[in-house]
Enzyme design. Structure first.
Site, PDB file in Angstrom:
ATOM      1  N   GLY A   1       0.836  -1.213   0.000  1.00  0.00           N
ATOM      2  CA  GLY A   1       0.000   0.000   0.000  1.00  0.00           C
ATOM      3  C   GLY A   1       0.858   1.245   0.000  1.00  0.00           C
ATOM      4  O   GLY A   1       0.489   2.273   0.591  1.00  0.00           O
TER       5      GLY A   1
ATOM      6  N   LEU B   1       1.487   3.468  -2.101  1.00  0.00           N
ATOM      7  CA  LEU B   1       1.021   4.694  -2.765  1.00  0.00           C
ATOM      8  C   LEU B   1      -0.191   5.283  -2.036  1.00  0.00           C
ATOM      9  O   LEU B   1      -0.781   6.257  -2.488  1.00  0.00           O
ATOM     10  CB  LEU B   1       0.649   4.407  -4.226  1.00  0.00           C
ATOM     11  CG  LEU B   1       1.791   3.898  -5.108  1.00  0.00           C
ATOM     12  CD1 LEU B   1       1.303   3.687  -6.531  1.00  0.00           C
ATOM     13  CD2 LEU B   1       2.972   4.862  -5.106  1.00  0.00           C
ATOM     14  N   GLY B   2      -0.558   4.702  -0.905  1.00  0.00           N
ATOM     15  CA  GLY B   2      -1.722   5.172  -0.153  1.00  0.00           C
ATOM     16  C   GLY B   2      -1.402   6.375   0.714  1.00  0.00           C
ATOM     17  O   GLY B   2      -0.298   6.931   0.669  1.00  0.00           O
ATOM     18  N   GLN B   3      -2.376   6.770   1.535  1.00  0.00           N
ATOM     19  CA  GLN B   3      -2.249   8.000   2.325  1.00  0.00           C
ATOM     20  C   GLN B   3      -1.043   7.938   3.259  1.00  0.00           C
ATOM     21  O   GLN B   3      -0.253   8.870   3.324  1.00  0.00           O
ATOM     22  CB  GLN B   3      -3.526   8.227   3.143  1.00  0.00           C
ATOM     23  CG  GLN B   3      -3.564   9.587   3.833  1.00  0.00           C
ATOM     24  CD  GLN B   3      -4.404   9.615   5.101  1.00  0.00           C
ATOM     25  OE1 GLN B   3      -4.894   8.577   5.558  1.00  0.00           O
ATOM     26  NE2 GLN B   3      -4.559  10.784   5.676  1.00  0.00           N
TER      27      GLN B   3
ATOM     28  N   TYR C   1     -15.372  -2.189   8.584  1.00  0.00           N
ATOM     29  CA  TYR C   1     -13.985  -1.760   8.831  1.00  0.00           C
ATOM     30  C   TYR C   1     -13.572  -2.116  10.264  1.00  0.00           C
ATOM     31  O   TYR C   1     -12.493  -2.655  10.500  1.00  0.00           O
ATOM     32  CB  TYR C   1     -13.914  -0.254   8.607  1.00  0.00           C
ATOM     33  CG  TYR C   1     -12.567   0.402   8.766  1.00  0.00           C
ATOM     34  CD1 TYR C   1     -11.520   0.135   7.890  1.00  0.00           C
ATOM     35  CD2 TYR C   1     -12.355   1.350   9.774  1.00  0.00           C
ATOM     36  CE1 TYR C   1     -10.309   0.777   8.009  1.00  0.00           C
ATOM     37  CE2 TYR C   1     -11.141   2.006   9.897  1.00  0.00           C
ATOM     38  CZ  TYR C   1     -10.120   1.718   9.013  1.00  0.00           C
ATOM     39  OH  TYR C   1      -8.919   2.366   9.132  1.00  0.00           O
TER      40      TYR C   1
ATOM     41  N   ARG D   1      -1.457  -0.236  -7.613  1.00  0.00           N
ATOM     42  CA  ARG D   1      -1.336   0.715  -8.735  1.00  0.00           C
ATOM     43  C   ARG D   1       0.125   0.927  -9.093  1.00  0.00           C
ATOM     44  O   ARG D   1       1.019   0.624  -8.305  1.00  0.00           O
ATOM     45  CB  ARG D   1      -1.909   2.082  -8.322  1.00  0.00           C
ATOM     46  CG  ARG D   1      -3.386   2.061  -8.088  1.00  0.00           C
ATOM     47  CD  ARG D   1      -3.850   3.383  -7.500  1.00  0.00           C
ATOM     48  NE  ARG D   1      -3.419   3.577  -6.126  1.00  0.00           N
ATOM     49  CZ  ARG D   1      -3.249   4.761  -5.542  1.00  0.00           C
ATOM     50  NH1 ARG D   1      -3.420   5.869  -6.215  1.00  0.00           N
ATOM     51  NH2 ARG D   1      -2.891   4.844  -4.273  1.00  0.00           N
TER      52      ARG D   1
ATOM     53  N   ASP E   1       2.544  -1.668  -4.450  1.00  0.00           N
ATOM     54  CA  ASP E   1       1.156  -1.197  -4.461  1.00  0.00           C
ATOM     55  C   ASP E   1       0.448  -1.861  -5.630  1.00  0.00           C
ATOM     56  O   ASP E   1       1.088  -2.288  -6.595  1.00  0.00           O
ATOM     57  CB  ASP E   1       1.099   0.337  -4.602  1.00  0.00           C
ATOM     58  CG  ASP E   1      -0.225   0.912  -4.121  1.00  0.00           C
ATOM     59  OD1 ASP E   1      -0.280   1.434  -2.994  1.00  0.00           O
ATOM     60  OD2 ASP E   1      -1.227   0.814  -4.874  1.00  0.00           O
TER      61      ASP E   1
ATOM     62  N   LYS F   1     -10.751  -4.595  11.674  1.00  0.00           N
ATOM     63  CA  LYS F   1      -9.658  -4.121  12.534  1.00  0.00           C
ATOM     64  C   LYS F   1      -9.548  -4.956  13.812  1.00  0.00           C
ATOM     65  O   LYS F   1      -8.458  -5.305  14.241  1.00  0.00           O
ATOM     66  CB  LYS F   1      -9.831  -2.627  12.863  1.00  0.00           C
ATOM     67  CG  LYS F   1      -9.567  -1.706  11.676  1.00  0.00           C
ATOM     68  CD  LYS F   1      -8.156  -1.872  11.129  1.00  0.00           C
ATOM     69  CE  LYS F   1      -7.816  -0.910  10.025  1.00  0.00           C
ATOM     70  NZ  LYS F   1      -6.527  -1.227   9.360  1.00  0.00           N
TER      71      LYS F   1
HETATM   72  C1  AKB Z   1     -11.021   6.336   8.555  1.00  0.00           C
HETATM   73  O1  AKB Z   1     -11.633   7.398   8.772  1.00  0.00           O
HETATM   74  O2  AKB Z   1     -11.528   5.332   8.053  1.00  0.00           O
HETATM   75  C2  AKB Z   1      -9.575   6.261   8.978  1.00  0.00           C
HETATM   76  C3  AKB Z   1      -9.461   5.699  10.366  1.00  0.00           C
HETATM   77  C4  AKB Z   1      -9.726   6.535  11.543  1.00  0.00           C
HETATM   78  O3  AKB Z   1      -9.151   4.554  10.508  1.00  0.00           O
HETATM   79  N1  AKB Z   1      -8.966   7.549   8.897  1.00  0.00           N
END
Ligand code: AKB
Length: 317
Positions: free
Chosen positions: A8, A10-12, A142, A36, A34, A146
């Site tokens: 990853g 090339l990600g944030q 998400y 991409r 990455d 996590k």
């Molecule tokens: C998101 O907003 O999904 C992320 C995070 C807090 O994990 N920036």
């Protein structure tokens, strides 16, 4: 860390982390990967780069092996809002990529880092000064990814002895790469719009607090945790880290100190607002401070001054 592979890249976070690691350990010692291809002239091209789909475990293993990696930093993942829109893709990418990265680390004996998030908490988690060890029943895909990821990293350490390490990042703010598909993204967009248009319409409601951190502090936290003496680590994965907690009108007021005519408006996005409301208002980073000396240098005012200065130069304002 001497030979580091980053997914990853090339990600944030990955795009800045790769540059920082190359500065510390030598460009030739950091392999950026990455899905991409890097844009021409991008900083990912200042050292080795390979295309990699993290759901392809065999290729991940081959790349790490042929590079001679001793460390794997796994950043490739979908963020919260996108994961909520594409939950199955999120499961396959976030969990499939993570298990491949952990397997590669087990097979090749690599030190391992991956970020968790404040998204690993849910509505039943204590909202203020959220402890390191607490209730985690997130209500987003998400968050499910996590929490499962935190547990999987613990498992690979206790079962196989993989040197897994990780933090729970809050929203990260940077002038370099734009985030994509996150709930905390408003706190980045607001600076761009303040300079470009003098006004910003927030998709997060006034009064909604979330933890945040400036990118330089986030990158330093990764390096510090990876360099930390393992005998001092009681927790290994998912350390709470944070630098500040604010709600939209507070960041708006911080911007008005530099741009007095800046106006903040609201057009709340119910989906991202619901995610934000399920997360803590502020988390407690004591364990990270005590076990490996975590420290954030930037608060809201110093971050805002730096962001506006750097973005002005970037946008030619
Ligand atoms: C998101 O907003 O999904 C992320 C995070 C807090 O994990 N920036």
């Amino acid at each position: 860390m001497k030979k580091i592979m980053v997914t990853g890249a090339l990600g944030q976070i990955g795009s800045e982390l790769t540059g920082k690691l190359r500065g510390l350990y030598g460009a030739e010692n950091v392999l950026a990967t990455d899905l991409r291809k890097p844009a021409e002239g991008s900083s990912a091209e200042n050292g080795p780069f390979m295309q990699l789909d993290v759901t392809d475990g065999e290729r991940m293993h081959e790349l790490a092996k042929s590079f001679g990696a001793d460390t794997l930093i796994h950043m490739a993942a979908l963020l919260s809002a996108t994961a909520e829109q594409k939950p199955l893709l999120a499961w396959n990418l976030n969990m499939g990529g993570l298990v491949n990265a952990l397997e590669t680390s087990r097979e090749l004996g690599l030190q391992f880092f991956t970020p968790s998030s404040i998204g690993a908490f849910g509505p039943s988690t204590p909202k203020h000064n959220t402890p390191q060890d607490t209730l985690q029943r997130p209500t987003t895909m998400y968050g499910v990814n996590k929490v499962a990821g935190e547990l999987l990293c613990d498992y690979y350490f206790s079962k196989f002895g993989v040197d897994t390490r990780g933090v729970r990042f809050p929203g990260l703010i940077s002038y370099v790469a734009l985030p994509g598909g996150g709930t905390t993204d408003y706190a980045v967009d607001i600076y761009y719009k303040a300079l470009e248009e003098g006004t910003y319409t927030s998709f997060i409601a006034e009064g909604t607090y979330m933890d945040m951190m400036y990118m330089p502090d986030a990158l330093q936290a990764i390096v510090d945790l990876m360099e930390a003496d393992p005998s001092k680590l009681t927790h290994r994965n998912a350390f709470n880290v944070t630098a500040m907690s604010f709600e939209p009108s507070e960041i708006g007021a911080a911007i008005q100190k530099h741009i007095p005519e800046f106006r903040l408006e609201y057009d709340v996005d119910p989906e991202r607002q619901a995610i934000a409301e399920s997360w803590p208002d502020s988390i407690d980073a004591t364990a990270a401070k005590e076990e490996w000396g975590f420290k954030a240098r930037y608060d809201l005012d110093s971050m805002t001054a730096d962001m506006l200065e750097k973005l002005k130069a970037k946008l030619g304002k």
